[in-house]
Every structure is written in structure tokens, then in C-alpha cells.
Scaffold this active site. Structure first.
Site, mmCIF file in Angstrom:
data_model
loop_
_atom_site.group_PDB
_atom_site.id
_atom_site.type_symbol
_atom_site.label_atom_id
_atom_site.label_comp_id
_atom_site.label_asym_id
_atom_site.label_seq_id
_atom_site.Cartn_x
_atom_site.Cartn_y
_atom_site.Cartn_z
ATOM 1 N N GLY A 95 53.454 -148.418 37.805
ATOM 2 C CA GLY A 95 52.261 -148.031 37.048
ATOM 3 C C GLY A 95 52.571 -147.995 35.559
ATOM 4 N N ALA A 96 51.639 -147.482 34.789
ATOM 5 C CA ALA A 96 51.880 -147.299 33.351
ATOM 6 C C ALA A 96 50.900 -146.254 32.835
ATOM 7 C CB ALA A 96 51.700 -148.616 32.585
ATOM 8 N N GLU A 101 62.931 -146.841 36.236
ATOM 9 C CA GLU A 101 61.819 -147.798 36.196
ATOM 10 C C GLU A 101 62.159 -148.963 35.284
ATOM 11 O OE1 GLU A 101 58.782 -145.050 34.972
ATOM 12 O OE2 GLU A 101 57.902 -144.988 36.978
HETATM 13 O O1 DER Z 1 55.785 -142.315 34.843
HETATM 14 C C1 DER Z 1 55.454 -143.520 34.951
HETATM 15 O O2 DER Z 1 55.915 -144.437 34.245
HETATM 16 C C2 DER Z 1 54.363 -143.834 35.926
HETATM 17 O O3 DER Z 1 54.418 -145.180 36.349
HETATM 18 C C3 DER Z 1 53.072 -143.530 35.215
HETATM 19 O O4 DER Z 1 53.114 -144.099 33.973
HETATM 20 C C4 DER Z 1 51.835 -144.004 35.940
HETATM 21 O O5 DER Z 1 51.489 -142.954 36.719
HETATM 22 P P1 DER Z 1 50.037 -142.876 37.418
HETATM 23 O O6 DER Z 1 49.969 -144.110 38.297
HETATM 24 O O7 DER Z 1 50.132 -141.596 38.185
HETATM 25 O O8 DER Z 1 49.021 -142.864 36.327
#
Ligand code: DER
Length: 220
Positions: A84-85, A105
Site C-alpha cells: 500500500g502507500a 517494505e
Molecule cells: O505503512 C505503510 O507503508 C502501509 O503500506 C501504508 O502506507 C498503507 O496502509 P493502508 O493500506 O492501511 O492505508
């Protein structure tokens, strides 16, 4: 709810990309978490043979519980990775690290020839840093030195990330601290400038990585 629906849609898109024999780097966060149930279903229904390389204890535990076989970077490099991001800008630069797993990550994404970033459209920004601070993982005793150096790089506000379930700061899975750093503007070499500070382990800036971004538009 609309965020949840968007996250689910893009999670399902990722699961459909998985094929027999894949070794997949699995990122962290709630969007990635949603994919695990459908991945487990495919393994059960199709007898799919895949291996997952997790980026956090949370993901490791969830995979183990769901019957998704795990491996590590000691034994395998991933064929591809998804994660995710927190923010995605028009150049596909990212801010990640809200979940505190940014070191592993970035290691997985750097180790993988193909990376999908799955987000709902609330994560899209015109300018990096407009919604989220930049997480910086720091060797504990270096924190004062790193704060000074970050201020010299233009950091406007630096917040030591405090834990929820214990007194004091979050301790990462690498036994480090996290600083959440607010910048007014983030230029394209900021990731390297931050990494060059002695005591910085990693930052949540991902600039110029080979990534594909899958965005799920949220319901109105
Ligand atoms: O911590 C991270 O990098 C996660 O990937 C985050 O950025 C995304 O988390 P979410 O899918 O709960 O919004």
C-alpha cells in the site's frame, strides 16, 4: 465505508494477478491485509502453490493463520511485490510508513523486478507531503543528531512516534525509533539526502522506484 470498498476492489485486482509458483513480497497496512483472505481462498480452491515474503510481524501472523506459506529473503527473491502507500504523487513517488514497516517494505520493493502499489483514490496527491509526514526510522541514540540534520534539510516539524500499547515511543521491528517529519516541500533528491544522515536507517520516501499504481476510485 467508501474507502473500504475502494480498498477491497483494488485488493481483488491484485489477487487475480497471482499465478502458480509465484514468490510474492507482501507489503503491510490495511489494504494489503484485505488481499490475504482472497489469496488464502485461491490457495484452498485451486491448490495454488505460492510463497509469501512478509514485511511485518502482523502480515506474517495473518499469513500463518490463513495458511499462506511463508518464505524469506534468505531463501528467495520475490518475482513481484505488492504494497500500500500513504501518498502517491503524479510521478508515482510515494510516502509510505504509516504502519511502521517501511524498512522491510523498501527492502522488498528494491528486491523485486515488479511492484504494484494498491491504493484507494484518497491517497492521490498533487504534492508529496501534503497529507502525511515522512516517516524516518532512526537508530535510537542518533535521534538528536538526526533531528538536527533533518531541520537543516528544511524539516518544519519532527514528531517522535509514540506507542499506543506501551509508554514511550514506538519501537520498530528492527529495534529503532520512528520520527514523523513534516516538510513544506520535498524535492526529488530528498530520499537520498535523508538516507545520507548518519543514524537514519530508512525513510518512507520512495522516489523513482519501478512501480505500477493500481487505484480504486471510491464510491461517490
Ligand atoms: O505503512 C505503510 O507503508 C502501509 O503500506 C501504508 O502506507 C498503507 O496502509 P493502508 O493500506 O492501511 O492505508
Amino acid at each position: 465505508i467508501s474507502n473500504r470498498a475502494g480498498k477491497q476492489r483494488v485488493a481483488d485486482q491484485i489477487v487475480s494477478k497471482i499465478k502458480e509458483g509465484d514468490v510474492i513480497g507482501v507489503g503491510s497496512g490495511s489494504t494489503v491485509y484485505l488481499t490475504l483472505f482472497a489469496i488464502a481462498e485461491r490457495i484452498k480452491a485451486e491448490g495454488l502453490n505460492i510463497l509469501a515474503i512478509p514485511t511485518s510481524i502482523e502480515i506474517s501472523m495473518a499469513c500463518s493463520k490463513l495458511g499462506i506459506p511463508l518464505t524469506s529473503l534468505y531463501e528467495h527473491k520475490p518475482n513481484w511485490c505488492f504494497d500500500g502507500a500513504d501518498e502517491v504523487d503524479p510521478d508515482k513517488s510515494l510516502i509510505k510508513g504509516r504502519g511502521g514497516a517501511l524498512f522491510k517494505e523498501k527492502l522488498l520493493i528494491s528486491s523485486s523486478p515488479l511492484n504494484y502499489i494498491i491504493v484507494d483514490d484518497s491517497k492521490l496527491v498533487d504534492k508529496l507531503g501534503s497529507k502525511f509526514p515522512v516517516p524516518v526510522e532512526v537508530f535510537p541514540q542518533a535521534v538528536l543528531h538526526v533531528e538536527e540534520a533533518l531541520k537543516a534539510l528544511g524539516a518544519k516539524d519532527i514528531v517522535l512516534r509514540l506507542a499506543g500499547g506501551k509508554d514511550g515511543p514506538v519501537i520498530t521491528e528492527n529495534n529503532n525509533l520512528l520520527l514523523d517529519v513534516h516538510f513544506d516541500s520535498i524535492d526529488k533528491d530528498m530520499e537520498h539526502k535523508i538516507k545520507a544522515i548518519t543514524g537514519v536507517i530508512e525513510s518512507g520516501l520512495f522516489i523513482n522506484y519501478s512501480i505500477e499504481v493500481l487505484v480504486a476510485a471510491n464510491d461517490a
